[in-house]
Design a protein around this motif. Structure first.
Motif, short mmCIF file in Angstrom:
data_model
loop_
_atom_site.label_atom_id
_atom_site.label_comp_id
_atom_site.label_asym_id
_atom_site.label_seq_id
_atom_site.Cartn_x
_atom_site.Cartn_y
_atom_site.Cartn_z
N LEU A 263 0.84 -1.21 0.00
CA LEU A 263 0.00 0.00 0.00
C LEU A 263 0.87 1.25 0.00
O LEU A 263 0.61 2.20 -0.75
N LYS A 264 1.90 1.22 0.83
CA LYS A 264 2.80 2.37 0.94
C LYS A 264 3.54 2.61 -0.38
O LYS A 264 3.67 3.75 -0.84
N ALA A 265 4.03 1.54 -1.00
CA ALA A 265 4.75 1.67 -2.27
C ALA A 265 3.85 2.26 -3.35
O ALA A 265 4.25 3.21 -4.05
N PHE A 266 2.64 1.75 -3.48
CA PHE A 266 1.73 2.27 -4.50
C PHE A 266 1.24 3.68 -4.17
O PHE A 266 1.03 4.49 -5.06
N HIS A 267 1.11 3.97 -2.88
CA HIS A 267 0.75 5.32 -2.45
C HIS A 267 1.84 6.31 -2.87
O HIS A 267 1.54 7.37 -3.43
N ILE A 268 3.08 5.98 -2.63
CA ILE A 268 4.20 6.85 -3.00
C ILE A 268 4.23 7.06 -4.52
O ILE A 268 4.40 8.19 -5.00
N MET A 269 4.02 5.99 -5.29
CA MET A 269 3.99 6.14 -6.76
C MET A 269 2.86 7.04 -7.21
O MET A 269 3.04 7.90 -8.09
N ALA A 270 1.69 6.88 -6.61
CA ALA A 270 0.54 7.72 -6.97
C ALA A 270 0.80 9.17 -6.62
O ALA A 270 0.49 10.08 -7.41
N VAL A 271 1.39 9.42 -5.46
CA VAL A 271 1.69 10.79 -5.05
C VAL A 271 2.72 11.42 -6.00
O VAL A 271 2.58 12.60 -6.37
N ILE A 272 3.72 10.68 -6.39
CA ILE A 272 4.73 11.20 -7.33
C ILE A 272 4.05 11.62 -8.65
O ILE A 272 4.31 12.70 -9.19
N ALA A 273 3.19 10.77 -9.17
CA ALA A 273 2.49 11.10 -10.42
C ALA A 273 1.60 12.33 -10.24
O ALA A 273 1.56 13.21 -11.11
N TRP A 274 0.89 12.39 -9.12
CA TRP A 274 0.01 13.53 -8.85
C TRP A 274 0.83 14.82 -8.75
O TRP A 274 0.49 15.84 -9.36
N MET A 275 1.93 14.76 -8.01
CA MET A 275 2.76 15.94 -7.84
C MET A 275 3.37 16.38 -9.16
O MET A 275 3.47 17.58 -9.44
N ALA A 276 3.78 15.45 -10.00
CA ALA A 276 4.33 15.81 -11.31
C ALA A 276 3.32 16.63 -12.09
O ALA A 276 3.66 17.66 -12.69
N GLY A 277 2.07 16.19 -12.08
CA GLY A 277 1.02 16.95 -12.75
C GLY A 277 0.77 18.30 -12.13
O GLY A 277 0.57 19.30 -12.83
N LEU A 278 0.78 18.35 -10.79
CA LEU A 278 0.55 19.62 -10.10
C LEU A 278 1.69 20.62 -10.34
O LEU A 278 1.48 21.82 -10.28
N PHE A 279 2.88 20.12 -10.60
CA PHE A 279 3.99 21.00 -10.94
C PHE A 279 3.92 21.45 -12.40
O PHE A 279 4.27 22.58 -12.73
N TYR A 280 3.46 20.56 -13.28
CA TYR A 280 3.51 20.85 -14.71
C TYR A 280 2.31 21.63 -15.25
O TYR A 280 2.47 22.51 -16.10
N LEU A 281 1.10 21.34 -14.76
CA LEU A 281 -0.09 22.00 -15.31
C LEU A 281 -0.05 23.53 -15.15
O LEU A 281 -0.28 24.25 -16.13
N PRO A 282 0.29 24.07 -13.97
CA PRO A 282 0.38 25.53 -13.89
C PRO A 282 1.47 26.11 -14.80
O PRO A 282 1.35 27.23 -15.29
#
Length: 148
Positions: free
Chosen positions: A9-28
């Protein structure tokens, strides 16, 4: 049952957060270029609209949902009472809620660009681009350092 799945759960949570953060950095950042370089209705503007839509719908939305679902499962695997009694967790949760609100702000501005109604300057979008970084700093410090 969930305790035995905790590392997964922790491993997949970290991967999901990384992908989410990448988008939050790139979209703006896309918004900055869209506002500064693409005249409404131009071919370039339509390209930005398509890029912004795909980023939000194919990467950011699924990874945000996965981050939340996996985060809740992590909390349940540790025991709700255990986690909720920790001060750092309340700060982290508040920052994650703020990150979700920022995600929604991005979705709204993506829609405004698509409709030709975005009115913020590139400079404003540059400033807003710093919001996820500040929230990420708070979240990481709370999770790793657990200052209280």
């Amino acid at each position: 049952m969930l305790v035995s799945l905790y590392p997964w759960l922790k491993a997949f949570h970290i991967m999901a957060v990384i992908a989410w953060m990448a988008g939050l950095f790139y979209l703006p950042r896309l918004f900055v270029h869209h506002a500064e370089r693409a005249a409404p209705g131009s071919e370039m503007a339509e390209t930005f609209v398509m890029m912004e839509q795909k980023l939000l719908r194919l990467i950011m939305n699924p990874s945000m949902i996965a981050s939340w679902v996996l985060g809740v499962l992590l909390i349940l695997s540790l025991g709700l009472g255990t986690v909720m009694s920790e001060g750092w967790f309340h700060v982290k949760l508040t920052a994650v809620i703020a990150m979700t609100v920022f995600h929604m702000w991005c979705a709204r501005h993506r829609r405004l660009f698509a409709e030709g109604g975005a009115t913020l300057s590139g400079r404003r979008y540059r400033i807003m681009n710093e919001v996820p970084t500040l929230l990420m700093i708070v979240i990481v410090i709370m999770v790793v350092v657990k200052p209280f």
